[in-house]
Design an enzyme around this catalytic site. Structure first.
Site, PDB file in Angstrom:
ATOM      1  N   ARG A 163       0.874  -1.186   0.000  1.00 26.00           N
ATOM      2  CA  ARG A 163       0.000   0.000   0.000  1.00 26.00           C
ATOM      3  C   ARG A 163       0.904   1.226   0.000  1.00 26.00           C
ATOM      4  NH1 ARG A 163      -5.149   1.095   3.787  1.00 26.00           N
ATOM      5  NH2 ARG A 163      -5.933  -0.294   2.147  1.00 26.00           N
TER       6      ARG A 163
ATOM      7  N   HIS B  60      -7.601   0.669  -6.137  1.00 26.71           N
ATOM      8  CA  HIS B  60      -7.740  -0.201  -4.959  1.00 26.71           C
ATOM      9  C   HIS B  60      -8.360  -1.527  -5.437  1.00 26.71           C
ATOM     10  CE1 HIS B  60      -7.862  -1.415  -0.930  1.00 26.71           C
ATOM     11  NE2 HIS B  60      -8.794  -0.636  -0.427  1.00 26.71           N
TER      12      HIS B  60
ATOM     13  N   GLN C  29      -9.983  -4.293  -3.087  1.00 27.63           N
ATOM     14  CA  GLN C  29     -11.298  -3.913  -2.574  1.00 27.63           C
ATOM     15  C   GLN C  29     -12.379  -4.231  -3.599  1.00 27.63           C
ATOM     16  OE1 GLN C  29     -12.139  -2.394   0.562  1.00 27.63           O
ATOM     17  NE2 GLN C  29     -14.157  -3.036  -0.142  1.00 27.63           N
TER      18      GLN C  29
ATOM     19  N   ASP D  78     -17.679   6.561  -0.876  1.00 29.08           N
ATOM     20  CA  ASP D  78     -16.366   6.430  -0.227  1.00 29.08           C
ATOM     21  C   ASP D  78     -16.114   7.751   0.488  1.00 29.08           C
ATOM     22  OD1 ASP D  78     -13.766   5.668   0.461  1.00 29.08           O
ATOM     23  OD2 ASP D  78     -12.924   6.110  -1.508  1.00 29.08           O
TER      24      ASP D  78
ATOM     25  N   CYS E  37     -16.355   1.095   1.188  1.00 21.80           N
ATOM     26  CA  CYS E  37     -15.153   0.293   1.469  1.00 21.80           C
ATOM     27  C   CYS E  37     -14.643   0.497   2.889  1.00 21.80           C
ATOM     28  CB  CYS E  37     -14.072   0.618   0.450  1.00 21.80           C
ATOM     29  SG  CYS E  37     -13.517   2.327   0.483  1.00 21.80           S
TER      30      CYS E  37
ATOM     31  N   ARG F  87     -12.854  -9.202   1.762  1.00 21.54           N
ATOM     32  CA  ARG F  87     -11.463  -8.864   1.432  1.00 21.54           C
ATOM     33  C   ARG F  87     -10.586 -10.113   1.589  1.00 21.54           C
ATOM     34  NH1 ARG F  87      -9.625  -3.657   1.855  1.00 21.54           N
ATOM     35  NH2 ARG F  87      -7.750  -4.565   0.983  1.00 21.54           N
TER      36      ARG F  87
HETATM   37  N1  NVA Z   1     -10.333   6.393  -1.059  1.00 24.91           N
HETATM   38  C1  NVA Z   1      -9.958   5.931   0.256  1.00 24.91           C
HETATM   39  C2  NVA Z   1     -10.099   4.450   0.365  1.00 24.91           C
HETATM   40  C3  NVA Z   1      -9.802   3.885   1.729  1.00 24.91           C
HETATM   41  C4  NVA Z   1      -9.843   2.388   1.799  1.00 24.91           C
HETATM   42  C5  NVA Z   1      -8.535   6.348   0.556  1.00 24.91           C
HETATM   43  O1  NVA Z   1      -7.685   6.258  -0.346  1.00 24.91           O
HETATM   44  O2  NVA Z   1      -8.253   6.795   1.658  1.00 24.91           O
END
Ligand code: NVA
Length: 314
Positions: A105, A132, A135, A228, A268, A296
């Site tokens: 990540r 992502h 997810q 989101d 998510c 997940r």
């Molecule tokens: N768009 C959000 C997703 C978190 C799982 C982020 O990047 O923080």
């Protein structure tokens, strides 16, 4: 050739279906690796690196890797100082000698690309600024469980379409044959190139990918409504202006009522009740967010297995 999962369209429609099928089978028998050891049994090590905050991703990868008989090795991105203390390329060369798969990540997608180029082992995107994809596999699995076959269903995403989730819904949704509508305020829509890429994929799957600035038009008649956070990790400095701009795109009970009567609500997580989603929606009877969080693990187990097992030509 080493296979990677760096963005949603790394899986063809047929490959995505196979990974989702495998995930469903693994969900039915989570400890199958005890009787039928897969490619991670041994145990082989999976390196997990986090340059951004995490809860679900770390927990679901660690638990899933253990269920596959593998060993999850947590690498603290801050301590490693990837790209600061030493280059991404050198970290890739070192970790590729210790681990069978690298899960990362991080911020820029280009960092992940560089890792994949030099690691010699599969690299998995555990969230970047742009995508992502893990997810989305969990989300597609969740839709399949609640709505059946994916092709032809309509998904409305309301909120920050320019973030990783907007892009991933476009690509993964198009791959699955969904009709994807992204509804965002001006300046927060996905790049035109991303919409075009999704539309090209959709042309082959019977789906579609469109921008619809009006959230009411986007949600009207949808089978699935998604949102989101308005403030993705790394965008914290923009919190005040974003809170102002995104107000009309909040997934309120009233907006959700404009979808099909049996529509499901997805997020998510982490979620901010009263901001991008009403408590009545996320905590309501048609919310499937906890299934998404659980899935997940199953989806990622399938991806890890597929990366090590499958014939790269297929
Ligand atoms: N768009 C959000 C997703 C978190 C799982 C982020 O990047 O923080």
């Amino acid at each position: 050739m080493t296979r990677h999962f760096l963005r949603d369209d790394d899986l063809s429609p047929a490959q995505q279906t196979r990974v989702l099928d495998l995930a469903l089978a693994m969900k039915k028998r989570p400890y199958d690796a005890l009787d039928n050891p897969g490619p991670l049994a041994g145990p082989r090590t999976v390196a997990m690196i986090f340059d951004k905050q995490t809860l679900r991703t770390q927990a679901s990868f660690a638990a899933g890797i253990a269920e596959l008989g593998g060993h999850p090795m947590l690498v603290d991105g801050t301590l490693a100082g990837i790209g600061v203390r030493e280059s991404v390329e050198d970290v890739a060369r070192v970790l590729g000698r210790q681990a069978s798969i690298i899960v990362w990540r991080t911020f820029a997608q280009s960092r992940l690309d560089a890792m994949a180029e030099h690691s010699g082992v599969p690299v998995v995107n555990a969230l970047t600024d742009d995508f992502h994809p893990c997810q989305l596999l969990a989300d597609l699995l969740t839709i399949r469980e609640h709505k059946g076959d994916l092709p032809g269903l309509t998904v409305a995403f309301v909120g920050d379409g320019a973030c990783n989730m907007g892009n991933s819904w476009l690509l993964a949704g198009a791959t699955a044959g969904l009709h994807v509508r992204i509804s965002s305020p001006e300046g927060y829509a996905p790049d035109a190139a991303m919409v075009e890429a999704a539309a090209t994929i959709a042309a082959g799957t019977g789906g579609s990918a469109v921008l619809e600035a009006d959230p009411h038009a986007a949600v009207a008649g949808a089978d699935v409504v998604v949102t989101d956070t308005w403030i993705s990790m790394g965008k914290e400095d923009e919190a005040a202006e974003r809170a102002h701009v995104f107000g009309p795109y909040s997934l309120t009970s009233a907006l959700f009522a404009e979808a099909k009567p049996d529509a499901i609500a997805m997020h998510c997580l982490p979620a901010y009740r009263g901001k991008e989603i009403d408590a009545a929606v996320i905590d309501g009877p048609r919310s499937v967010v906890w299934d998404e969080a659980e899935n997940r693990r199953h989806a990622q187990k399938a991806v890890l297995t597929w990366l090590l097992e499958e014939d790269p030509d297929e």
